[in-house]
Design a protein around this motif. Sequence first.
Motif, PDB file in Angstrom:
ATOM      1  N   GLY A  96       0.815  -1.221   0.000  1.00  8.85           N
ATOM      2  CA  GLY A  96       0.000   0.000   0.000  1.00  8.85           C
ATOM      3  C   GLY A  96       0.839   1.257   0.000  1.00  8.85           C
ATOM      4  N   SER A  97       1.888   1.266   0.807  1.00  9.64           N
ATOM      5  CA  SER A  97       2.732   2.465   0.884  1.00  9.64           C
ATOM      6  C   SER A  97       3.595   2.632  -0.365  1.00  9.64           C
ATOM      7  N   LEU A  98       4.061   1.518  -0.949  1.00 11.05           N
ATOM      8  CA  LEU A  98       4.830   1.629  -2.197  1.00 11.05           C
ATOM      9  C   LEU A  98       3.951   2.158  -3.331  1.00 11.05           C
ATOM     10  N   GLU A  99       2.709   1.716  -3.380  1.00  4.66           N
ATOM     11  CA  GLU A  99       1.785   2.239  -4.398  1.00  4.66           C
ATOM     12  C   GLU A  99       1.588   3.741  -4.220  1.00  4.66           C
ATOM     13  N   GLN A 100       1.438   4.173  -2.981  1.00  2.00           N
ATOM     14  CA  GLN A 100       1.265   5.597  -2.701  1.00  2.00           C
ATOM     15  C   GLN A 100       2.517   6.378  -3.080  1.00  2.00           C
ATOM     16  N   ALA A 101       3.697   5.832  -2.741  1.00  2.00           N
ATOM     17  CA  ALA A 101       4.958   6.505  -3.083  1.00  2.00           C
ATOM     18  C   ALA A 101       5.090   6.670  -4.589  1.00  2.00           C
ATOM     19  N   LYS A 102       4.760   5.627  -5.310  1.00  2.00           N
ATOM     20  CA  LYS A 102       4.831   5.696  -6.778  1.00  2.00           C
ATOM     21  C   LYS A 102       3.852   6.736  -7.317  1.00  2.00           C
ATOM     22  N   ALA A 103       2.642   6.750  -6.778  1.00  2.00           N
ATOM     23  CA  ALA A 103       1.624   7.713  -7.217  1.00  2.00           C
ATOM     24  C   ALA A 103       2.064   9.148  -6.942  1.00  2.00           C
ATOM     25  N   GLU A 104       2.859   9.345  -5.893  1.00  2.00           N
ATOM     26  CA  GLU A 104       3.342  10.680  -5.546  1.00  2.00           C
ATOM     27  C   GLU A 104       4.583  11.086  -6.342  1.00  2.00           C
ATOM     28  N   LEU A 141      18.916  -3.068   0.444  1.00  2.00           N
ATOM     29  CA  LEU A 141      18.033  -3.469  -0.650  1.00  2.00           C
ATOM     30  C   LEU A 141      17.317  -2.252  -1.227  1.00  2.00           C
ATOM     31  N   GLY A 142      16.925  -2.360  -2.485  1.00  2.00           N
ATOM     32  CA  GLY A 142      16.209  -1.257  -3.109  1.00  2.00           C
ATOM     33  C   GLY A 142      15.193  -1.737  -4.118  1.00  2.00           C
ATOM     34  N   ILE A 143      14.277  -0.852  -4.451  1.00  2.00           N
ATOM     35  CA  ILE A 143      13.288  -1.094  -5.500  1.00  2.00           C
ATOM     36  C   ILE A 143      13.150   0.197  -6.305  1.00  2.00           C
ATOM     37  N   ALA A 144      13.048   0.053  -7.599  1.00  2.00           N
ATOM     38  CA  ALA A 144      12.831   1.194  -8.491  1.00  2.00           C
ATOM     39  C   ALA A 144      11.330   1.354  -8.706  1.00  2.00           C
ATOM     40  N   LEU A 145      10.807   2.527  -8.418  1.00  2.00           N
ATOM     41  CA  LEU A 145       9.396   2.819  -8.663  1.00  2.00           C
ATOM     42  C   LEU A 145       9.184   3.387 -10.061  1.00  2.00           C
ATOM     43  N   ARG A 146      10.293   3.746 -10.694  1.00  2.00           N
ATOM     44  CA  ARG A 146      10.313   4.199 -12.082  1.00  2.00           C
ATOM     45  C   ARG A 146      11.424   3.400 -12.753  1.00  2.00           C
ATOM     46  N   SER A 147      11.224   3.016 -13.973  1.00  2.00           N
ATOM     47  CA  SER A 147      12.207   2.207 -14.687  1.00  2.00           C
ATOM     48  C   SER A 147      13.603   2.829 -14.608  1.00  2.00           C
ATOM     49  N   ASP A 148      14.572   2.008 -14.259  1.00  2.00           N
ATOM     50  CA  ASP A 148      15.989   2.403 -14.200  1.00  2.00           C
ATOM     51  C   ASP A 148      16.291   3.475 -13.155  1.00  2.00           C
ATOM     52  N   ALA A 149      15.453   3.622 -12.153  1.00  2.00           N
ATOM     53  CA  ALA A 149      15.645   4.683 -11.157  1.00  2.00           C
ATOM     54  C   ALA A 149      16.918   4.518 -10.343  1.00  2.00           C
ATOM     55  N   TRP A 150      17.445   3.301 -10.253  1.00  2.00           N
ATOM     56  CA  TRP A 150      18.678   3.083  -9.502  1.00  2.00           C
ATOM     57  C   TRP A 150      19.921   3.117 -10.384  1.00  2.00           C
TER      58      TRP A 150
END
Length: 164
Positions: A96-104, A141-150
């Motif tokens: 839920g929080s990752l979806e919100q972060a991406k939306a923001e 650890l990390g996750i990209a919320l936008r393609s190639d963000a890392w």
Amino acid sequence: MYTLTVEQEDDWWEVEALYDTCFAPGREALSSYRLRHGVDPVPSLSMVARDADGIIGGAIRYWPVRIGGETALLLGPVAVHPTRQGEGLGGLLIRGSLEQAKAEGWERVLLVGDAPYYRRFGFSRLTGVIMPPPTNPDRVLGIALRSDAWVGIIGDVERFVIDV
């Protein structure tokens, strides 16, 4: 059934008590807390999960950090009350929080944690991103919320300071 809501000012003591219950005494001595000191969490991403009776069963917070001049989110802490573990509440908070972060419009999230657990949410080991010691690099650890963000993001993770 749980409802995710943004943490309110009145929730602060209850959330802190949950973190104290779930983590060892002295949790604020961890290296990730040095990055949080004097920095406010991102309000819209600090969430609580309440049951039908309004009792908090879990909570999650995010903090802005800098890496090589770029902004990222530091996820954590995330906690689920011991009597509520195994119900999928941690997953509900994280997704839920990752979806919100991406939306923001946030682009990248990092955390210090167990890869086997966080892999299910899309997190993987970050190489070249260095948390303050003593942090095991295998747990960064990390996750990209936008393609190639890392891509190209390397360096020390630092406290978020607003440039003036």
